[in-house]
Design an enzyme around this catalytic site. Structure first.
Site, mmCIF file in Angstrom:
data_model
loop_
_atom_site.group_PDB
_atom_site.id
_atom_site.type_symbol
_atom_site.label_atom_id
_atom_site.label_comp_id
_atom_site.label_asym_id
_atom_site.label_seq_id
_atom_site.Cartn_x
_atom_site.Cartn_y
_atom_site.Cartn_z
ATOM 1 N N PRO A 67 6.207 29.429 -85.313
ATOM 2 C CA PRO A 67 4.750 29.464 -85.545
ATOM 3 C C PRO A 67 4.422 29.605 -87.034
ATOM 4 O O PRO A 67 3.315 29.301 -87.457
ATOM 5 C CB PRO A 67 4.278 30.695 -84.770
ATOM 6 C CG PRO A 67 5.364 30.983 -83.784
ATOM 7 C CD PRO A 67 6.642 30.514 -84.424
ATOM 8 N N GLU A 79 13.292 37.170 -80.204
ATOM 9 C CA GLU A 79 12.239 37.415 -81.199
ATOM 10 C C GLU A 79 12.366 36.463 -82.379
ATOM 11 O O GLU A 79 11.447 36.347 -83.202
ATOM 12 C CB GLU A 79 12.297 38.855 -81.718
ATOM 13 C CG GLU A 79 11.989 39.919 -80.672
ATOM 14 C CD GLU A 79 10.648 39.697 -79.995
ATOM 15 O OE1 GLU A 79 9.621 39.694 -80.695
ATOM 16 O OE2 GLU A 79 10.647 39.519 -78.762
ATOM 17 N N ARG A 115 9.041 7.229 -79.661
ATOM 18 C CA ARG A 115 8.059 6.185 -79.334
ATOM 19 C C ARG A 115 7.682 5.339 -80.543
ATOM 20 O O ARG A 115 7.068 4.285 -80.380
ATOM 21 C CB ARG A 115 6.829 6.792 -78.646
ATOM 22 C CG ARG A 115 6.067 7.770 -79.482
ATOM 23 C CD ARG A 115 5.005 8.483 -78.669
ATOM 24 N NE ARG A 115 3.918 7.599 -78.245
ATOM 25 C CZ ARG A 115 2.996 7.110 -79.054
ATOM 26 N NH1 ARG A 115 3.023 7.390 -80.344
ATOM 27 N NH2 ARG A 115 2.032 6.328 -78.601
ATOM 28 N N ASP A 166 -2.939 4.534 -82.016
ATOM 29 C CA ASP A 166 -2.879 5.924 -81.584
ATOM 30 C C ASP A 166 -3.827 6.797 -82.391
ATOM 31 O O ASP A 166 -4.118 6.500 -83.545
ATOM 32 C CB ASP A 166 -1.471 6.508 -81.817
ATOM 33 C CG ASP A 166 -0.429 5.896 -80.910
ATOM 34 O OD1 ASP A 166 -0.800 5.332 -79.879
ATOM 35 O OD2 ASP A 166 0.753 6.000 -81.265
HETATM 36 C C1 4GO Z 1 7.717 27.461 -82.275
HETATM 37 C C2 4GO Z 1 8.634 28.370 -81.774
HETATM 38 C C3 4GO Z 1 6.007 28.660 -81.151
HETATM 39 C C4 4GO Z 1 6.384 27.612 -81.947
HETATM 40 C C5 4GO Z 1 8.185 29.407 -80.988
HETATM 41 C C6 4GO Z 1 5.377 26.668 -82.484
HETATM 42 N N1 4GO Z 1 6.875 29.520 -80.672
HETATM 43 N N2 4GO Z 1 4.102 27.022 -82.465
HETATM 44 N N3 4GO Z 1 8.989 30.375 -80.488
HETATM 45 O O1 4GO Z 1 5.750 25.591 -82.923
HETATM 46 C C7 4GO Z 1 11.444 32.206 -82.259
HETATM 47 C C8 4GO Z 1 11.860 32.419 -80.855
HETATM 48 C C9 4GO Z 1 10.335 31.219 -82.276
HETATM 49 C C10 4GO Z 1 10.953 31.616 -79.999
HETATM 50 C C11 4GO Z 1 10.311 30.631 -80.911
#
Ligand code: 4GO
Length: 268
Positions: free
Chosen positions: A95, A122, A160, A175
């Site tokens: 994230p 985590e 794709r 697209d």
């Molecule tokens: C990527 C990985 C969300 C995303 C994740 C995303 N969550 N928004 N989780 O792209 C570390 C362990 C990150 C689970 C992972």
């Protein structure tokens, strides 16, 4: 040239059926997209084959250990070298990463490929990230339990775009995002859809029906007018839902006088 993905994952079984369905199947079968799965557990040692441990400093959850990841990446590097592949960059899904865009997807589709690191728990010991990760990528502002779905998403988006995957070569030029705007709406048969009013979003009285015709311009056969209508639908939808994309298209000089005139006349 084929795009190669080396995927580091604790759950390789999540990648099975994906390569055998839909328009992207051809890309995988013809090895236009070449997926190598690297089950991380195989690089863990000891009777328990541990890949995770508790975080220093305390707190909830577990952290992915550096050692199995480092051994797995070394095995990938060795195999890449043996097969004549270049040293591919390592992408981590997080994230905290840079939001993935269609233009980044298009770049990756033209590249030799990358290593996709799928985190679990985590997250990953920061020292492995600092030492080995070239790019962190996010699919959006939400949290998943692992990086596998982002990896599948990225590979789908890349697959794709490979030549010959979509039946119509021009298909992905229309697209969403390929011209920086959202896609226009699409219609097919029947020309007039009749719905019970209670089933329509704008509901009415019991027993009434609503008629939902296809926009007449699409039946007109006037290709220039149809193209203009679609462009205006894209502009209107994008201005209402993603105004920042209009700003960006303007900054790139991609809005014509006609486009600007149309946008001025819009009530948002
Ligand atoms: C990527 C990985 C969300 C995303 C994740 C995303 N969550 N928004 N989780 O792209 C570390 C362990 C990150 C689970 C992972």
């Amino acid at each position: 040239m084929a795009v190669r993905f080396d995927v580091i994952t604790l759950f390789p079984e999540l990648f099975g059926p994906f390569q055998h369905v839909g328009v992207t199947r051809r890309a995988f079968e013809q090895r236009l997209v070449d997926v190598h799965l690297w089950p991380l557990r195989e690089h863990a040692e000891g009777a328990y084959r541990r890949v995770d441990d508790r975080p220093f400093g305390g707190g909830p959850g577990m952290v992915m250990l550096v050692e199995p990841l480092a051994r797995c990446l070394a095995a990938i590097r060795a195999e890449q070298a043996a097969s004549g592949a270049p040293r591919l960059p390592v992408l981590l899904f997080s994230p905290a990463g840079r939001p993935l865009t269609q233009s980044r997807v298009a770049e990756l589709a033209q590249s030799p490929g990358c290593v996709l690191l799928c985190g679990r728990y985590e997250g990953i010991d920061q020292r492995f990230i600092d030492a080995h990760v070239d790019e962190e990528v996010s699919l959006g502002d939400y949290v998943l339990s692992g990086g596998e779905l982002p990896a599948l998403t990225l590979m789908d988006a890349v697959a794709r775009l490979q030549p010959g995957v979509l039946h119509d070569a021009a298909s992905h030029e229309q697209d969403s995002f390929s011209n920086g705007l959202l896609d226009c709406p699409h219609y097919s048969r029947p020309e007039v859809l009749r719905l019970a009013a209670r089933d329509a979003a704008a509901s009415g009285d019991a027993g009434e029906t609503v008629e939902m015709p296809v926009p007449p311009v699409l039946l007109s056969g006037h290709h220039a007018e149809i193209a203009r209508w679609r462009r205006e639908q894209q502009l209107a939808l994008t201005a209402r839902r993603r105004p920042e994309l209009i700003e960006a298209a303007r900054a790139r000089g991609e809005l014509s006088r006609k486009d600007e005139d149309f946008l001025r006349g819009l009530t948002l």
